[in-house]
Every structure is written in C-alpha cells, then in structure tokens.
Design a protein around this motif. Structure first.
Motif, PDB file in Angstrom:
ATOM      1  N   TYR A  76      46.675   5.088  16.790  1.00 54.57           N
ATOM      2  CA  TYR A  76      47.643   4.945  17.874  1.00 54.57           C
ATOM      3  C   TYR A  76      48.970   5.504  17.382  1.00 54.57           C
ATOM      4  O   TYR A  76      49.210   5.618  16.176  1.00 54.57           O
ATOM      5  CB  TYR A  76      47.780   3.480  18.313  1.00 54.57           C
ATOM      6  CG  TYR A  76      48.112   2.518  17.203  1.00 54.57           C
ATOM      7  CD1 TYR A  76      49.421   2.136  16.948  1.00 54.57           C
ATOM      8  CD2 TYR A  76      47.105   1.982  16.400  1.00 54.57           C
ATOM      9  CE1 TYR A  76      49.727   1.255  15.933  1.00 54.57           C
ATOM     10  CE2 TYR A  76      47.390   1.091  15.384  1.00 54.57           C
ATOM     11  CZ  TYR A  76      48.708   0.733  15.155  1.00 54.57           C
ATOM     12  OH  TYR A  76      49.011  -0.134  14.148  1.00 54.57           O
ATOM     13  N   VAL A  77      49.820   5.883  18.318  1.00 58.51           N
ATOM     14  CA  VAL A  77      51.113   6.475  17.980  1.00 58.51           C
ATOM     15  C   VAL A  77      52.222   5.519  18.380  1.00 58.51           C
ATOM     16  O   VAL A  77      52.222   4.978  19.481  1.00 58.51           O
ATOM     17  CB  VAL A  77      51.319   7.824  18.709  1.00 58.51           C
ATOM     18  CG1 VAL A  77      52.690   8.407  18.384  1.00 58.51           C
ATOM     19  CG2 VAL A  77      50.222   8.817  18.349  1.00 58.51           C
ATOM     20  N   LEU A  78      53.158   5.319  17.465  1.00 58.46           N
ATOM     21  CA  LEU A  78      54.374   4.578  17.770  1.00 58.46           C
ATOM     22  C   LEU A  78      55.553   5.536  17.646  1.00 58.46           C
ATOM     23  O   LEU A  78      55.672   6.274  16.669  1.00 58.46           O
ATOM     24  CB  LEU A  78      54.560   3.397  16.817  1.00 58.46           C
ATOM     25  CG  LEU A  78      53.528   2.273  16.921  1.00 58.46           C
ATOM     26  CD1 LEU A  78      53.855   1.162  15.925  1.00 58.46           C
ATOM     27  CD2 LEU A  78      53.461   1.720  18.333  1.00 58.46           C
ATOM     28  N   VAL A  79      56.417   5.527  18.663  1.00 58.97           N
ATOM     29  CA  VAL A  79      57.605   6.384  18.676  1.00 58.97           C
ATOM     30  C   VAL A  79      58.680   5.724  17.830  1.00 58.97           C
ATOM     31  O   VAL A  79      58.952   4.527  17.957  1.00 58.97           O
ATOM     32  CB  VAL A  79      58.119   6.578  20.118  1.00 58.97           C
ATOM     33  CG1 VAL A  79      59.358   7.457  20.129  1.00 58.97           C
ATOM     34  CG2 VAL A  79      57.035   7.183  20.984  1.00 58.97           C
ATOM     35  N   GLN A  80      59.295   6.524  16.975  1.00 58.88           N
ATOM     36  CA  GLN A  80      60.351   6.043  16.101  1.00 58.88           C
ATOM     37  C   GLN A  80      61.718   6.231  16.767  1.00 58.88           C
ATOM     38  O   GLN A  80      61.837   6.914  17.786  1.00 58.88           O
ATOM     39  CB  GLN A  80      60.290   6.783  14.765  1.00 58.88           C
ATOM     40  CG  GLN A  80      58.945   6.658  14.064  1.00 58.88           C
ATOM     41  CD  GLN A  80      58.527   5.223  13.838  1.00 58.88           C
ATOM     42  OE1 GLN A  80      59.167   4.501  13.081  1.00 58.88           O
ATOM     43  NE2 GLN A  80      57.451   4.798  14.484  1.00 58.88           N
ATOM     44  N   SER A  86      60.555  10.929  16.981  1.00 60.73           N
ATOM     45  CA  SER A  86      59.313  11.424  16.386  1.00 60.73           C
ATOM     46  C   SER A  86      58.230  10.359  16.518  1.00 60.73           C
ATOM     47  O   SER A  86      58.499   9.211  16.839  1.00 60.73           O
ATOM     48  CB  SER A  86      59.520  11.788  14.914  1.00 60.73           C
ATOM     49  OG  SER A  86      59.737  10.614  14.143  1.00 60.73           O
ATOM     50  N   GLY A  87      57.004  10.767  16.270  1.00 62.97           N
ATOM     51  CA  GLY A  87      55.897   9.832  16.345  1.00 62.97           C
ATOM     52  C   GLY A  87      55.337   9.518  14.974  1.00 62.97           C
ATOM     53  O   GLY A  87      55.486  10.289  14.024  1.00 62.97           O
ATOM     54  N   ARG A  88      54.698   8.382  14.904  1.00 59.94           N
ATOM     55  CA  ARG A  88      54.015   7.966  13.674  1.00 59.94           C
ATOM     56  C   ARG A  88      52.606   7.570  14.076  1.00 59.94           C
ATOM     57  O   ARG A  88      52.419   6.668  14.890  1.00 59.94           O
ATOM     58  CB  ARG A  88      54.752   6.784  13.056  1.00 59.94           C
ATOM     59  CG  ARG A  88      54.189   6.322  11.750  1.00 59.94           C
ATOM     60  CD  ARG A  88      55.004   5.172  11.209  1.00 59.94           C
ATOM     61  NE  ARG A  88      55.587   5.589   9.944  1.00 59.94           N
ATOM     62  CZ  ARG A  88      56.193   4.780   9.110  1.00 59.94           C
ATOM     63  NH1 ARG A  88      56.360   3.513   9.405  1.00 59.94           N
ATOM     64  NH2 ARG A  88      56.661   5.229   7.981  1.00 59.94           N
ATOM     65  N   LEU A  89      51.623   8.278  13.531  1.00 52.05           N
ATOM     66  CA  LEU A  89      50.223   8.009  13.838  1.00 52.05           C
ATOM     67  C   LEU A  89      49.706   6.964  12.857  1.00 52.05           C
ATOM     68  O   LEU A  89      49.719   7.181  11.642  1.00 52.05           O
ATOM     69  CB  LEU A  89      49.406   9.290  13.739  1.00 52.05           C
ATOM     70  CG  LEU A  89      47.962   9.198  14.210  1.00 52.05           C
ATOM     71  CD1 LEU A  89      47.902   8.998  15.722  1.00 52.05           C
ATOM     72  CD2 LEU A  89      47.199  10.459  13.831  1.00 52.05           C
ATOM     73  N   GLU A 121      55.662  15.588  16.229  1.00 49.72           N
ATOM     74  CA  GLU A 121      56.268  15.891  17.524  1.00 49.72           C
ATOM     75  C   GLU A 121      55.391  15.330  18.623  1.00 49.72           C
ATOM     76  O   GLU A 121      54.169  15.274  18.495  1.00 49.72           O
ATOM     77  CB  GLU A 121      56.388  17.407  17.696  1.00 49.72           C
ATOM     78  CG  GLU A 121      57.300  18.071  16.703  1.00 49.72           C
ATOM     79  CD  GLU A 121      57.299  19.585  16.855  1.00 49.72           C
ATOM     80  OE1 GLU A 121      56.914  20.079  17.938  1.00 49.72           O
ATOM     81  OE2 GLU A 121      57.670  20.262  15.893  1.00 49.72           O
ATOM     82  N   ARG A 122      56.026  14.948  19.704  1.00 48.71           N
ATOM     83  CA  ARG A 122      55.300  14.367  20.834  1.00 48.71           C
ATOM     84  C   ARG A 122      54.200  15.300  21.334  1.00 48.71           C
ATOM     85  O   ARG A 122      53.119  14.849  21.702  1.00 48.71           O
ATOM     86  CB  ARG A 122      56.290  14.050  21.954  1.00 48.71           C
ATOM     87  CG  ARG A 122      55.687  13.281  23.076  1.00 48.71           C
ATOM     88  CD  ARG A 122      56.724  12.925  24.147  1.00 48.71           C
ATOM     89  NE  ARG A 122      56.127  12.000  25.068  1.00 48.71           N
ATOM     90  CZ  ARG A 122      56.641  10.849  25.407  1.00 48.71           C
ATOM     91  NH1 ARG A 122      57.789  10.466  24.905  1.00 48.71           N
ATOM     92  NH2 ARG A 122      56.023  10.062  26.269  1.00 48.71           N
ATOM     93  N   THR A 123      54.450  16.601  21.301  1.00 47.25           N
ATOM     94  CA  THR A 123      53.470  17.574  21.793  1.00 47.25           C
ATOM     95  C   THR A 123      52.215  17.637  20.926  1.00 47.25           C
ATOM     96  O   THR A 123      51.170  18.058  21.388  1.00 47.25           O
ATOM     97  CB  THR A 123      54.089  18.986  21.879  1.00 47.25           C
ATOM     98  OG1 THR A 123      54.596  19.343  20.584  1.00 47.25           O
ATOM     99  CG2 THR A 123      55.226  19.019  22.890  1.00 47.25           C
ATOM    100  N   LYS A 124      52.312  17.194  19.683  1.00 46.43           N
ATOM    101  CA  LYS A 124      51.162  17.233  18.775  1.00 46.43           C
ATOM    102  C   LYS A 124      50.458  15.886  18.649  1.00 46.43           C
ATOM    103  O   LYS A 124      49.378  15.799  18.070  1.00 46.43           O
ATOM    104  CB  LYS A 124      51.611  17.704  17.394  1.00 46.43           C
ATOM    105  CG  LYS A 124      52.109  19.128  17.406  1.00 46.43           C
ATOM    106  CD  LYS A 124      52.475  19.603  16.032  1.00 46.43           C
ATOM    107  CE  LYS A 124      52.994  21.038  16.146  1.00 46.43           C
ATOM    108  NZ  LYS A 124      53.253  21.633  14.882  1.00 46.43           N
ATOM    109  N   ALA A 125      51.060  14.841  19.183  1.00 48.74           N
ATOM    110  CA  ALA A 125      50.532  13.493  19.012  1.00 48.74           C
ATOM    111  C   ALA A 125      49.130  13.343  19.596  1.00 48.74           C
ATOM    112  O   ALA A 125      48.245  12.774  18.952  1.00 48.74           O
ATOM    113  CB  ALA A 125      51.476  12.475  19.643  1.00 48.74           C
ATOM    114  N   LEU A 126      48.891  13.849  20.786  1.00 47.43           N
ATOM    115  CA  LEU A 126      47.592  13.683  21.426  1.00 47.43           C
ATOM    116  C   LEU A 126      46.489  14.403  20.662  1.00 47.43           C
ATOM    117  O   LEU A 126      45.411  13.847  20.442  1.00 47.43           O
ATOM    118  CB  LEU A 126      47.630  14.165  22.879  1.00 47.43           C
ATOM    119  CG  LEU A 126      46.344  13.971  23.665  1.00 47.43           C
ATOM    120  CD1 LEU A 126      45.931  12.511  23.700  1.00 47.43           C
ATOM    121  CD2 LEU A 126      46.498  14.516  25.073  1.00 47.43           C
TER     122      LEU A 126
END
Length: 89
Positions: A43-47, A51-54, A24-29
């Motif tokens: 780094y995170v890429l948004v799918q 959702s994000g992919r670290l 989730e975006r809120t957990k990415a940082l």
C-alpha cells in the motif's frame, strides 16, 4: 469507543516494511501492481512532501515483521523496517 466491548479490540500497528520510498504519484500504481504480482500486498502512504512510500505489512512490534522480512529477503529485497507515516492516496 470505536469497537463495542467484547466485539474486538483496536491495536496500534506503527511499523511496516518499506518497499520503495520517495516515489512519484504517477509511478505508485505500477510499483504497487508489480509487488502485488510478486505475491505481496503493498500500500502507498503519501508523505508530507507529496511523495509516496510503498509499504507492506503493519505490525505492533518489530519482531512481528521478521517473517515478512525473511520472505522479502528470499525475493531478493533488503527490507527496511520503518514507522508507518503519511496518509492514504
């Protein structure tokens, strides 16, 4: 046309190692910071689904990922090699 002749080259780096998927975006940082504290540069890429992919690394070939994959295994992580897809936040 991106780089002047003789001043560099543009390469395609389609592979990366996945550290976390469907985040989730809120957990990415917080995940990004935790991995950075462990000595990695994620780094995170948004799918497409939001959702994000670290990810860590960017490689032209799968063989180039081997040293970083070994470092991740030494850190207790089972690395997964994947295509880099998505966009930056």
């Amino acid at each position: 046309g991106l780089v002047r002749s003789g001043q560099g080259r543009v390469v395609k780096v389609p592979y990366a190692l996945v550290l976390a998927d469907n985040i989730e975006r809120t957990k990415a940082l917080s995940l990004h910071d935790a991995w950075q504290q462990r000595g990695f540069n994620p780094y995170v890429l948004v799918q497409n689904d939001g959702s994000g992919r670290l990810l860590v690394g960017a490689f032209e070939t799968t063989a180039q990922a081997a040293p970083l994959a070994s470092a991740l295994r030494a850190a207790g992580v089972a690395p997964v090699l994947a295509f880099r897809t998505g966009r930056m936040y």
